[in-house]
Motif scaffolding. Structure first.
Motif, PDB file in Angstrom:
ATOM      1  N   LEU A   1       0.857  -1.186   0.000  1.00 20.09           N
ATOM      2  CA  LEU A   1       0.000   0.000   0.000  1.00 20.09           C
ATOM      3  C   LEU A   1       0.893   1.237   0.000  1.00 20.09           C
ATOM      4  CD1 LEU A   1      -2.573  -1.153   2.670  1.00 20.09           C
ATOM      5  CD2 LEU A   1      -2.984  -0.906   0.240  1.00 20.09           C
TER       6      LEU A   1
ATOM      7  N   ALA B   1      -5.023  -0.139  12.014  1.00 17.26           N
ATOM      8  CA  ALA B   1      -4.522  -1.224  11.156  1.00 17.26           C
ATOM      9  C   ALA B   1      -3.561  -2.128  11.922  1.00 17.26           C
ATOM     10  CB  ALA B   1      -3.827  -0.640   9.921  1.00 17.26           C
TER      11      ALA B   1
ATOM     12  N   HIS C   1      -4.998  -5.842  12.724  1.00 11.45           N
ATOM     13  CA  HIS C   1      -4.299  -6.838  11.916  1.00 11.45           C
ATOM     14  C   HIS C   1      -3.094  -7.400  12.670  1.00 11.45           C
ATOM     15  CE1 HIS C   1      -6.640  -6.241   8.221  1.00 11.45           C
ATOM     16  NE2 HIS C   1      -6.841  -5.037   8.739  1.00 11.45           N
TER      17      HIS C   1
ATOM     18  N   ARG D   1      -0.553  -6.861   4.614  1.00 14.85           N
ATOM     19  CA  ARG D   1      -0.348  -5.560   3.963  1.00 14.85           C
ATOM     20  C   ARG D   1      -0.759  -4.391   4.849  1.00 14.85           C
ATOM     21  NH1 ARG D   1      -3.701  -4.812  -0.647  1.00 14.85           N
ATOM     22  NH2 ARG D   1      -2.231  -3.341  -1.487  1.00 14.85           N
ATOM     23  N   LEU D   2      -1.932  -4.475   5.480  1.00 11.24           N
ATOM     24  CA  LEU D   2      -2.403  -3.347   6.292  1.00 11.24           C
ATOM     25  C   LEU D   2      -1.563  -3.171   7.550  1.00 11.24           C
ATOM     26  CD1 LEU D   2      -6.247  -3.568   5.842  1.00 11.24           C
ATOM     27  CD2 LEU D   2      -4.751  -1.684   5.191  1.00 11.24           C
TER      28      LEU D   2
ATOM     29  N   TRP E   1       1.590  -1.475   6.394  1.00 10.05           N
ATOM     30  CA  TRP E   1       1.316  -0.080   6.074  1.00 10.05           C
ATOM     31  C   TRP E   1       1.224   0.745   7.351  1.00 10.05           C
ATOM     32  CZ3 TRP E   1      -2.871   3.007   7.401  1.00 10.05           C
ATOM     33  CH2 TRP E   1      -2.931   4.245   6.782  1.00 10.05           C
TER      34      TRP E   1
END
Length: 86
Positions: A11, A28, A32, A53-54, A57
């Protein structure tokens, strides 16, 4: 078959980080978080290999704002504790 991370890539970071971005990044990282399974650590939210991914990020945004890993962990724990109380 490729993992979703390999297909989608990372991202992008915001051009400049606002207070709202920091709140989203903290959420996030907290949502996560890693969960241990027999096959290894997976994301608690989407079951992707951890860190997803999150989560990555969120860590990048918070690190770019100058927070240390310890500070991020403390903030994520406080975020989780506030969710339990509400």
């Amino acid at each position: 078959m490729k993992r979703i991370d390999e297909v989608l890539g990372e991202l992008t970071l915001p051009a400049y980080t606002t207070a709202e971005d920091v709140c989203f990044a903290l959420r996030a990282v907290a949502v996560h978080a890693a969960e241990q399974w027999p096959g290894g650590a997976v994301c608690r939210n989407d079951r992707a290999p951890h860190p997803c991914r999150l989560h990555r990020w969120g860590l990048r945004v918070l690190t770019d704002r100058g927070l240390s890993g310890e500070q991020i962990a403390e903030m994520a724990a406080a975020f989780e504790a506030s969710k339990v109380r509400s």
